[in-house]
Design an enzyme around this catalytic site. Sequence first.
Site, mmCIF file in Angstrom:
data_model
loop_
_atom_site.group_PDB
_atom_site.id
_atom_site.type_symbol
_atom_site.label_atom_id
_atom_site.label_comp_id
_atom_site.label_asym_id
_atom_site.label_seq_id
_atom_site.Cartn_x
_atom_site.Cartn_y
_atom_site.Cartn_z
ATOM 1 N N ASP A 35 0.857 -1.196 0.000
ATOM 2 C CA ASP A 35 0.000 0.000 0.000
ATOM 3 C C ASP A 35 0.886 1.237 0.000
ATOM 4 O OD1 ASP A 35 -1.893 1.955 0.432
ATOM 5 O OD2 ASP A 35 -2.097 1.517 2.581
ATOM 6 N N ASN A 37 -0.276 4.502 -0.287
ATOM 7 C CA ASN A 37 -0.881 5.774 0.138
ATOM 8 C C ASN A 37 -1.543 5.718 1.513
ATOM 9 O OD1 ASN A 37 -3.098 4.270 -0.436
ATOM 10 N ND2 ASN A 37 -3.917 5.592 -2.030
ATOM 11 N N ASP A 39 -3.996 4.001 2.722
ATOM 12 C CA ASP A 39 -5.431 3.776 2.917
ATOM 13 C C ASP A 39 -5.730 2.342 3.356
ATOM 14 O OD1 ASP A 39 -5.091 2.299 0.611
ATOM 15 O OD2 ASP A 39 -6.591 3.383 -0.570
ATOM 16 N N ASP A 43 -1.925 -1.152 -3.716
ATOM 17 C CA ASP A 43 -2.208 -0.418 -4.954
ATOM 18 C C ASP A 43 -1.061 -0.592 -5.946
ATOM 19 O OD1 ASP A 43 -0.234 1.386 -3.949
ATOM 20 O OD2 ASP A 43 -1.794 2.334 -2.732
ATOM 21 N N ASP A 112 -5.360 -10.293 -15.301
ATOM 22 C CA ASP A 112 -6.474 -11.208 -15.094
ATOM 23 C C ASP A 112 -7.573 -10.818 -16.071
ATOM 24 O OD1 ASP A 112 -8.170 -13.108 -13.518
ATOM 25 O OD2 ASP A 112 -6.589 -12.757 -12.039
ATOM 26 N N ASP A 220 -10.027 -16.153 -16.120
ATOM 27 C CA ASP A 220 -10.825 -16.637 -14.997
ATOM 28 C C ASP A 220 -11.891 -17.632 -15.476
ATOM 29 O OD1 ASP A 220 -11.268 -15.794 -12.055
ATOM 30 O OD2 ASP A 220 -13.295 -15.712 -12.866
ATOM 31 N N GLU A 293 -7.877 -20.586 -16.358
ATOM 32 C CA GLU A 293 -8.286 -21.235 -15.110
ATOM 33 C C GLU A 293 -9.448 -22.163 -15.456
ATOM 34 O OE1 GLU A 293 -9.930 -20.161 -10.642
ATOM 35 O OE2 GLU A 293 -10.833 -19.284 -12.420
ATOM 36 N N HIS A 366 -4.736 -17.025 -4.740
ATOM 37 C CA HIS A 366 -5.607 -16.192 -3.889
ATOM 38 C C HIS A 366 -6.904 -16.904 -3.511
ATOM 39 C CE1 HIS A 366 -7.146 -15.852 -7.885
ATOM 40 N NE2 HIS A 366 -8.246 -15.312 -7.427
ATOM 41 N N ASP A 367 -7.170 -18.065 -4.101
ATOM 42 C CA ASP A 367 -8.396 -18.813 -3.789
ATOM 43 C C ASP A 367 -8.135 -20.008 -2.886
ATOM 44 O OD1 ASP A 367 -9.950 -17.199 -5.422
ATOM 45 O OD2 ASP A 367 -9.583 -18.444 -7.189
HETATM 46 C C1 NOJ Z 1 -12.020 -17.541 -9.868
HETATM 47 C C2 NOJ Z 1 -11.246 -16.466 -9.162
HETATM 48 O O1 NOJ Z 1 -9.921 -16.879 -9.036
HETATM 49 C C3 NOJ Z 1 -11.924 -16.230 -7.840
HETATM 50 O O2 NOJ Z 1 -11.182 -15.409 -6.977
HETATM 51 C C4 NOJ Z 1 -13.263 -15.640 -8.109
HETATM 52 O O3 NOJ Z 1 -13.991 -15.516 -6.903
HETATM 53 C C5 NOJ Z 1 -14.067 -16.507 -9.081
HETATM 54 N N1 NOJ Z 1 -13.296 -17.024 -10.174
HETATM 55 C C6 NOJ Z 1 -15.154 -15.671 -9.679
HETATM 56 O O4 NOJ Z 1 -14.568 -14.722 -10.540
#
Ligand code: NOJ
Length: 596
Positions: A35, A37, A39, A43, A112, A220, A293, A366-367
Site C-alpha cells: 500500500d 498511500n 489507505d 495499490d 487477469d 478466470d 483457469e 488467492h483462492d
Molecule cells: C475464480 C477467481 O480466481 C476467484 O477469486 C473468483 O472468486 C471466481 N473465479 C469468480 O470470478
Amino acid sequence: MTQQPESDPTPRDWWPRDWWKAAVVYQVYPRSFADSNGDGIGDIAGIRQRLDHLERLGVDVLWLSPVYRSPMDDNGYDISDYQDVDPLFGTLADLDGLIADLHDRGMKLVMDLVVNHTSSAHAWFQESRSSKDDPKRDWYWWRPPRPGHTGGEPGAEPTNWGSAFSESAWTFDPGTGEYYLHMFASSQPELNWENPEVRRAVYAMMNWWLDRGVDGFRMDVINLISKVVHDDPPDLRDGVKGGPDRQAGPIDTVRFGDPGPYVLHGPRVHEFLQEMHREVFARRPAGLLNVGETPATTVEQGLLYTDPARAELDMVFQFEHVDLDSGPGGKWDVVPMTSRDLVDSLARWQEGMGEVGWNSLYLGNHDQPRCVSRFGDDSPEHRVRSAKALATLLHLHRGTPYIYQGDELAMANVPFRDINDTRDIESHNAYRAALTRGQDPDLAMAAIRYKGRDNARTPMQWDATEHAGFTTGSPWLEVSPDHVTVNAAAQVDDPDSVFSHHRRLIELRHQEPVVVHGSYTRLLRDSEHVHGYLRSLDGRELLVVVNLSGTDGQEAGVPDAPAWASAELVLSNAGEPAERDRIVLGPWEARVYRRG
Ligand code: NOJ
C-alpha cells in the site's frame, strides 16, 4: 528473461513461441501486496515500489489479479469497467508505469481476464436488466420462474443449480420478473457467450489491453463460457444432488443440484477459445501468454485445451489436487488427504499431459489456503523445511511454475478467531449457510480456518514492523501475527531461507534445459512418504527425491540408488548428506541430483 539478447532493439518481437516454458510466474493480489498511500489497501504504486523483490527472486512474469473498476464484492473479480483501473488501485497511468517498469527489468505483465461474468454494476448488465426488449437482454442468461411458481418465492428458481458461493445460481430481478444466472455471487451475472456481440466486445477489449502493452491474460473460469441453458423445461433441467459420483468442487450438492454438466466445458468452449485465439493472439508477434483457469478439468480435457496444434490456451490451471480434500458436500466438507494423494494427482497430470500439453504448476493462489499449511507442516519445527520440499517437488516438474505472493516466504494460514476476522464473500456466505443448516459455528469456522481464501489474502509480510511494512494505515485485513518472524526482510539475504531456495529453483529452470523440456518419469510409486521422479533430456538427467513427511530415516529406493547417491547434488534443503551410497532422507528433506 535469460533468453533476451541485450542488443536486440525490438525485444518483444523475437520471443520463441513457447518462451513461457522456461518462465516462472509470480502472482500479485494487489489488494494485499503493498500500500503506497496509507489507505490500508494495496495499490499499483505500491507494487512498483516492490519490484526489486520480484527481480531478486528471478521471476519472469507478474500475473496481476484484477485492478479494474469494480464494486469489490469479490475483490475485483466483479468488474464494472474492463477498460479502467479502480481508483482504489490507482489510475491507468499507474498501470502504464507498471508495464514500463516491468519491461525495463525484462519482466512481463499478465492481466487477469474475467469474462465469464461481469459485475451487476457493469453498464452491459444495467442495460440488459432494464427491459426484456433491451438490445443487450440476451448478453446475459435470463429465464422465467419455474412453471407454476411465482418469481421470488422459494423454489421458483428455474433450476435447482447451486452457485460456487453457497447460494442458488439464480437471482430474481423483480424489474422484469425473471431470474438471471450467476455461478458465483449474485452480483456476478454470467455473460452469454452464445451471443456473437458479447464475444466481439470481449475480443476488442483484450486487443485494447495488448495494444497498451500487456503480455497476456490469466483467464478466470474460462471453461465455463459455453453453457447449455435451455429456454424451457423439460430441457432446462435440475442438477443431480449429493451422491458418491459427483465431481468434487465448490458446489454444495447436498443443498443444491450440481450445475456442472450444464455449465462446464460446454459444447462450444473449444470453438470459442479457438475463435478468441484467431481474433486476439494469432495476429500478434510471439511473446504473449494465455493461461486458462479451468476447474473440474480432466487430463483429457487439459490436453484438448493446451495442444498447440489446436490453438486454444498455452496452459491451464487444473484443480484436481486442490479438490482432494473436498468431500461430497463441496469445498467446506473437508476430508483427509495424504501426501500420496497429492503426488498421485500431480503425477497423473505430468504423465497425462506428456509431450503434447502443458501444465501450470501451482500449490497456492488467492483462492486457496496457504500451501505450507495444507500440504506441508507449518509448525515452527518443519515450516521452513517443508515449504522448501514442496517447492522442490513442484518447480522441477514439467510445466510453468506459479508462485503466489508470500509463498516464497512460507507464509502460513492465519489463526482467524471468528468469522468477523475474515472479509471474503465466499467464507461469509458459507458460514451463514452452515448456520442456517444448523451446523455448529465452531465446526463451520474450523473449515474456514483450514480452507478460507483470506488465509492467502492477509497482507504481504515485508518486515517485522507493525502491519508488516504493508501499510502505514490500517490494513483492510489484519496482518498475520507471525509476520514478526516470517517476512521478506529476514529472508532475502539469508542463503538458507525459503526465499533463497525458491531463487535457486528458478535459476535452475533458467539454466537447465532438462527442467524445461526433459521427459518425466515417476519413481517410487508405492512409497508412502518418499516421492521421486526423473527428468531426462539428451543424456542429461535430474533425480528429484522428496520426503513429504516429518518422519526421519526414509530411504528412497530409486533404481540405481548407490550411483545416484554419489552423483552431483545440485540442490538440497538439508545440507550435505551423511551417506554417499544410499539415499536416506530426514523429515521433509528434498534433494536434486544431476548426472550426464
Ligand atoms: C475464480 C477467481 O480466481 C476467484 O477469486 C473468483 O472468486 C471466481 N473465479 C469468480 O470470478
